[in-house]
Design an enzyme around this catalytic site. Sequence first.
Site, PDB file in Angstrom:
ATOM      1  N   GLU A 348     -41.271  38.658 121.575  1.00  0.00           N
ATOM      2  CA  GLU A 348     -40.013  39.313 121.926  1.00  0.00           C
ATOM      3  C   GLU A 348     -40.124  40.742 122.456  1.00  0.00           C
ATOM      4  OE1 GLU A 348     -37.560  38.891 118.487  1.00  0.00           O
ATOM      5  OE2 GLU A 348     -37.490  36.716 118.633  1.00  0.00           O
ATOM      6  N   GLU A 452     -37.901  28.551 117.577  1.00  0.00           N
ATOM      7  CA  GLU A 452     -37.146  29.025 116.412  1.00  0.00           C
ATOM      8  C   GLU A 452     -35.744  28.435 116.457  1.00  0.00           C
ATOM      9  OE1 GLU A 452     -37.027  33.229 115.825  1.00  0.00           O
ATOM     10  OE2 GLU A 452     -39.195  33.492 116.001  1.00  0.00           O
TER      11      GLU A 452
END
Length: 512
Positions: A348, A452
């Site tokens: 990220e 996720e």
Amino acid sequence: MSRVRLLPLLLLVCSSSLLLPRCDARRRLAATGAPAPPIRAVNLGGWLLTEGWILPSLFDGIPNKDLLDGTQLQFKSVTQNRYLVADQGGGAAILADRVTASGWETFKLWRINEVTFNFRVFGNQFVGVNSTGGVVATATTPGPSETFQLVRWDSDNSRVRIRAPNGLFLQAKTMESVTADYGEDTDWGDDDPSVFVTNNVGSLHGEYQICNGYGITNATQVLRNHWSTYITESDFSFIASSGLNAVRIPVGWWIASDPVPPLPFVGGSLQALDNAFSWAEKYNLGVIVDLHAAPGSQNPYEHSATRDGSQEWGTTDANIAQTVQVIEFLASRYASSPSLLAVELLNEPLVPGATLPSIMKYYQDGYDAVRRHTSTAYVIMSNRLSASATELLQFAGGFSGAVLDVHYYNLFSSDFDSLTVEQNIDFVKNNRSSDLAAVTNQNGRPLTVVGEWVAEWEVQNASMADYQRFAQVQQDVYGRATFGWAYWTLKNVNNHWSMQWMIQNGYITVGS
């Protein structure tokens, strides 16, 4: 994974060594001992990389645990009834003339010990005292003149005095004059210009905070105990027996310097990661090693191990090279393990701090580092948060066996705040299906994975049956991902975020 997300979707890319048809790629990985896609995995969040919201009790023994690195404080003078402000956001004097508080009126803590701190302002300068006793924010690095003590009133910890390096206290003489020249005596009353009321408007609870909060001796004891007890062999047995076949393990960059990493980090997590590979081999599980925290921090969230929310990764070639060395270390150490499924180069990175050129340079160098040690492990590359989901598609096409990883949560956006049970389920059936199809090519180049997801939402008072349906529809839809999926996370004090709890209590049944 943090509670704070900018986007509900994240794109990751990974590669293996040859441009193979999907079935051949699966057979090749299966031959190494790692599971063949599609994988059904779970993230081991909050284990080797601290995220305080997953297990808050880890922080319980820290003195003044509400004053950790990165805590954002606002100070209101009780005599002026105004907030302290870094004039112009920094680079000038500290004043006491603001009726309301926002960015310029917010000070980030750098913790030296439980009562001693540096204060960083909006423009990244540090508060200090000049030669005439004036309080300014001009230093770009903190030194003795930028070091203060916070003295709290025993009867009300929100009321503080700030002791300057000269031993005297800051006072708001007027709205335009804040000086470090007030004496020791106080009754903590509203007539004392050295008394301020604090407002805590933000905090971080990551690896930096827990290590620097405890100090090296206590942090070593606390974390080594956590690493050896939070996830054990019995958890890997549970994972395998529950129908899962892989784990994703977040780690921090300092693991490559174990057993003596740079301060404030402490050693010992590498042995735990070694154990994880041994257990994975025993129970035929694949391992994704995920560089979740890079040197300098690739995003402002606690899971990147940022000290104060600053994002400084990728700003120099030296920083990128340092990160590549971490990947080289991990790939070299685990390339011979039959359970190594993938190395994730970075988790990220956030725009605009992480620029596209720096990301692409790093991903090329990181990919090459992995390939020097293994031709079969996938190499996962995360797209930049807040960037286009297809930004790296062409770039990924230059790497063999690419896999795109999208993260889907019906959370972290006001779009989900008022959705009903049925609307959430329909969103997964329709919108998520469409999102997944947009990043899935029929020729398997790249494969796709939902790396996720969680069976949690904003619905209040949902029944067990509601949760079961929500979990099942996500498994059904994300099961179409050609590389599989991974739940966030195995354990969590928040039950629905804990896949272990969800399985043990009948909320989730993992399909074949």
